[in-house]
Design a protein around this motif. Structure first.
Motif, PDB file in Angstrom:
ATOM      1  N   PHE A   1      85.945 -35.613 104.817  1.00 48.20           N
ATOM      2  CA  PHE A   1      87.133 -36.469 104.731  1.00 48.20           C
ATOM      3  C   PHE A   1      86.904 -37.787 105.494  1.00 48.20           C
ATOM      4  N   ARG A   2      86.353 -37.676 106.709  1.00 50.32           N
ATOM      5  CA  ARG A   2      86.097 -38.895 107.497  1.00 50.32           C
ATOM      6  C   ARG A   2      84.956 -39.703 106.891  1.00 50.32           C
ATOM      7  N   ILE A   3      83.954 -38.999 106.345  1.00 46.41           N
ATOM      8  CA  ILE A   3      82.823 -39.703 105.722  1.00 46.41           C
ATOM      9  C   ILE A   3      83.310 -40.559 104.554  1.00 46.41           C
ATOM     10  N   HIS A   4      84.246 -40.022 103.770  1.00 43.99           N
ATOM     11  CA  HIS A   4      84.795 -40.796 102.647  1.00 43.99           C
ATOM     12  C   HIS A   4      85.424 -42.096 103.135  1.00 43.99           C
ATOM     13  N   GLU A   5      86.196 -42.018 104.185  1.00 44.59           N
ATOM     14  CA  GLU A   5      86.880 -43.223 104.666  1.00 44.59           C
ATOM     15  C   GLU A   5      85.891 -44.231 105.245  1.00 44.59           C
ATOM     16  N   LYS A   6      84.809 -43.739 105.856  1.00 45.56           N
ATOM     17  CA  LYS A   6      83.809 -44.654 106.414  1.00 45.56           C
ATOM     18  C   LYS A   6      82.971 -45.325 105.329  1.00 45.56           C
ATOM     19  N   LEU A   7      82.678 -44.566 104.268  1.00 46.15           N
ATOM     20  CA  LEU A   7      81.800 -45.109 103.220  1.00 46.15           C
ATOM     21  C   LEU A   7      82.571 -45.831 102.110  1.00 46.15           C
ATOM     22  N   LEU A   8      83.751 -45.341 101.765  1.00 48.14           N
ATOM     23  CA  LEU A   8      84.481 -45.865 100.602  1.00 48.14           C
ATOM     24  C   LEU A   8      85.680 -46.711 100.979  1.00 48.14           C
ATOM     25  N   GLY A   9      85.995 -46.762 102.254  1.00 52.53           N
ATOM     26  CA  GLY A   9      87.198 -47.470 102.649  1.00 52.53           C
ATOM     27  C   GLY A   9      88.379 -46.520 102.709  1.00 52.53           C
ATOM     28  N   LYS A  10      89.455 -46.983 103.355  1.00 51.04           N
ATOM     29  CA  LYS A  10      90.575 -46.093 103.629  1.00 51.04           C
ATOM     30  C   LYS A  10      91.255 -45.606 102.354  1.00 51.04           C
ATOM     31  N   TRP A  11      91.580 -46.538 101.433  1.00 50.19           N
ATOM     32  CA  TRP A  11      92.392 -46.146 100.284  1.00 50.19           C
ATOM     33  C   TRP A  11      91.596 -45.361  99.250  1.00 50.19           C
TER      34      TRP A  11
ATOM     35  N   CYS B   1      91.854 -41.304  98.195  1.00 53.59           N
ATOM     36  CA  CYS B   1      92.010 -40.801  96.819  1.00 53.59           C
ATOM     37  C   CYS B   1      91.076 -39.623  96.570  1.00 53.59           C
ATOM     38  N   PHE B   2      89.820 -39.748  97.011  1.00 50.20           N
ATOM     39  CA  PHE B   2      88.874 -38.636  96.862  1.00 50.20           C
ATOM     40  C   PHE B   2      89.278 -37.459  97.757  1.00 50.20           C
ATOM     41  N   ASN B   3      89.835 -37.772  98.926  1.00 51.18           N
ATOM     42  CA  ASN B   3      90.272 -36.681  99.816  1.00 51.18           C
ATOM     43  C   ASN B   3      91.387 -35.862  99.178  1.00 51.18           C
ATOM     44  N   ILE B   4      92.288 -36.535  98.454  1.00 50.43           N
ATOM     45  CA  ILE B   4      93.366 -35.813  97.769  1.00 50.43           C
ATOM     46  C   ILE B   4      92.779 -34.862  96.722  1.00 50.43           C
ATOM     47  N   LEU B   5      91.750 -35.328  96.003  1.00 49.36           N
ATOM     48  CA  LEU B   5      91.106 -34.459  95.013  1.00 49.36           C
ATOM     49  C   LEU B   5      90.508 -33.215  95.672  1.00 49.36           C
ATOM     50  N   ILE B   6      89.914 -33.411  96.845  1.00 50.50           N
ATOM     51  CA  ILE B   6      89.323 -32.267  97.553  1.00 50.50           C
ATOM     52  C   ILE B   6      90.404 -31.294  98.016  1.00 50.50           C
ATOM     53  N   ILE B   7      91.530 -31.837  98.472  1.00 52.07           N
ATOM     54  CA  ILE B   7      92.635 -30.963  98.882  1.00 52.07           C
ATOM     55  C   ILE B   7      93.137 -30.142  97.693  1.00 52.07           C
ATOM     56  N   VAL B   8      93.251 -30.797  96.531  1.00 50.96           N
ATOM     57  CA  VAL B   8      93.652 -30.073  95.318  1.00 50.96           C
ATOM     58  C   VAL B   8      92.633 -28.988  94.993  1.00 50.96           C
ATOM     59  N   TYR B   9      91.358 -29.327  95.098  1.00 51.86           N
ATOM     60  CA  TYR B   9      90.292 -28.351  94.831  1.00 51.86           C
ATOM     61  C   TYR B   9      90.403 -27.152  95.780  1.00 51.86           C
TER      62      TYR B   9
ATOM     63  N   ALA C   1      91.997 -27.484 103.163  1.00 45.86           N
ATOM     64  CA  ALA C   1      93.182 -28.223 102.702  1.00 45.86           C
ATOM     65  C   ALA C   1      93.998 -28.722 103.887  1.00 45.86           C
ATOM     66  N   ARG C   2      94.156 -27.878 104.881  1.00 40.97           N
ATOM     67  CA  ARG C   2      94.915 -28.292 106.068  1.00 40.97           C
ATOM     68  C   ARG C   2      94.209 -29.442 106.797  1.00 40.97           C
ATOM     69  N   THR C   3      92.885 -29.312 106.964  1.00 46.00           N
ATOM     70  CA  THR C   3      92.126 -30.364 107.645  1.00 46.00           C
ATOM     71  C   THR C   3      92.256 -31.690 106.896  1.00 46.00           C
ATOM     72  N   GLY C   4      92.228 -31.635 105.567  1.00 39.91           N
ATOM     73  CA  GLY C   4      92.369 -32.860 104.780  1.00 39.91           C
ATOM     74  C   GLY C   4      93.710 -33.536 105.008  1.00 39.91           C
ATOM     75  N   LEU C   5      94.787 -32.754 105.042  1.00 33.86           N
ATOM     76  CA  LEU C   5      96.117 -33.331 105.294  1.00 33.86           C
ATOM     77  C   LEU C   5      96.215 -33.894 106.705  1.00 33.86           C
ATOM     78  N   GLU C   6      95.606 -33.208 107.666  1.00 37.05           N
ATOM     79  CA  GLU C   6      95.632 -33.712 109.048  1.00 37.05           C
ATOM     80  C   GLU C   6      94.866 -35.015 109.177  1.00 37.05           C
ATOM     81  N   GLU C   7      93.744 -35.121 108.472  1.00 38.64           N
ATOM     82  CA  GLU C   7      92.964 -36.357 108.534  1.00 38.64           C
ATOM     83  C   GLU C   7      93.746 -37.523 107.922  1.00 38.64           C
ATOM     84  N   MET C   8      94.476 -37.242 106.842  1.00 35.09           N
ATOM     85  CA  MET C   8      95.246 -38.310 106.191  1.00 35.09           C
ATOM     86  C   MET C   8      96.450 -38.718 107.036  1.00 35.09           C
TER      87      MET C   8
END
Length: 362
Positions: A72-82, A86-94, A289-296
């Motif tokens: 989740f943090r890697i996504h924000e560092k490499l792809l930017g916050k927004w 978006c990718f983090n939400i997909l992972i939470i759904v997964y 899923a919980r970790t993803g929501l906490e990161e967001m």
């Protein structure tokens, strides 16, 4: 309770976590899913293990470049916050879909075998409450529960001797009469039974010995492969090709080969103990899923745990028909898993463009 960047997972916990998040409800139907290969199916887990080992290489390479960050943090560092979110939400759904897959498969099995006149709501509620309690303790408690699960269920491997003794040994010798199309279909149909190792992308920051993490994850993976091979060899010896193609849960039918003077229906005992393996899988994905929501949200709240739990619960008992749910569990979640497993290759390319090859990012 482990929250934050605490290096709390020793090698034994890492191996146990990988093993038990992989062995969920899908093992019960593994021989059925691999039946396209006929009597050759017992070596399909070795092929799956090789694929898992190869796909682990980019995962671990990405983790080594971000030793203190989850995906989740890697996504924000490499792809930017927004875009990253978006990718983090997909992972939470997964992750929520995988929680539903494990829980739904188990409660349907319980309903079919033990509670044929009742709905799945009550057993699902009980399963969900235990799942929430374990997940609330953090990744270290989940890993410890996985080790406990191993001791509760590992002894069942000795029951395979009954099926092997009653079967035909001639079936276990490889015939090499399988075409490539059957092998490809078997790999695709069986790959869900190997899922769970991709969670290392999320709990890697908690590993104590990161320099040996790749080896420990591989040990967990190949112990599972060995377990699968033993079960499939027994299935090949005990069942005919028609039975493996038509029985939905061949492993439960293997229990019927067991003859004990003090226990008549040991398959019911097996179904009861299988709940430990289901909880090991579902708690791992619920924690993601919980970790993803906490990161967001950038904070820790109880609703980060309860929200994915409620969504998963309503998804199973909600208005969607069982057929539509099965399509989502068997197709959508599996294709999302393929995307997540291959995704580190893209992220490594982006990392090399932004930070240079092999550079670590703190």
């Amino acid at each position: 309770m482990d929250r934050g960047r605490i290096h709390s997972l020793n090698p034994i916990l890492v191996i146990g976590l990988i093993m038990n998040t992989m062995v969920g409800v899908n093992l019960l139907g593994l021989a059925h899913h691999a039946s396209k290969m006929g009597y050759n199916l017992w070596w399909s887990p070795i092929l799956l293990g090789c694929i898992v080992s190869l796909t682990l290489i980019p995962m671990m390479a990405l983790c080594r470049r971000y030793p203190e960050d989850n995906l989740f943090r890697i996504h924000e560092k490499l792809l930017g916050k927004w875009l990253g979110r978006c990718f983090n939400i997909l992972i939470i759904v997964y992750a929520i879909l995988n929680v539903s897959t494990a829980n739904e498969g188990y409660v349907r099995l319980v309903q079919t075998s033990m509670l044929s006149n009742q709905t799945v709501t009550l057993p699902l509620l009980g399963l969900t409450l235990v799942m929430v309690y374990i997940t609330n303790g953090g990744i270290k408690l989940i890993a410890r529960f996985c080790l406990l699960t191993f001791f509760f269920t590992g002894w069942m491997i000795f029951l395979l001797q009954y099926g092997f003794q009653k079967g035909g040994m001639m079936h276990i010798f490889p015939l090499f009469n399988t075409d490539w199309r059957s092998i490809a279909e078997t790999v695709h149909n069986s790959y869900a039974s190997m899922l769970g190792y991709e969670l290392v992308l999320f709990f890697y920051p908690y590993i104590q010995e990161k320099n040996k993490a790749h080896k420990h994850v591989l040990i967990g993976v190949w112990i599972v492969v060995l377990l699968y091979v033993m079960i499939l060899i027994t299935s090949v010896a005990y069942f005919s090709e028609w039975q493996m193609d038509n029985l939905i849960y061949p492993v439960l039918n293997l229990f019927k080969a067991v003859e004990l003077s003090f226990l008549e229906r040991i398959e019911n005992l097996g179904i009861g103990l299988w709940v430990f393996l289901i909880l090991s899988t579902s708690t791992g994905y619920l924690w993601v899923a919980r970790t993803g929501l906490e990161e967001m949200a950038e904070k820790t709240r109880l609703w980060h745990l309860l929200l994915p739990t409620i969504i998963s619960f309503l998804f199973i008992v909600g208005p969607l028909s069982v057929e539509k749910q099965r399509y989502i569990y068997d197709k959508v979640s599996v294709y999302m898993a393929y995307g997540l497993i291959l995704w580190p290759i893209i992220l490594l390319l982006l990392h090399s463009l932004r930070f240079g090859r092999g550079e670590r990012v703190s």
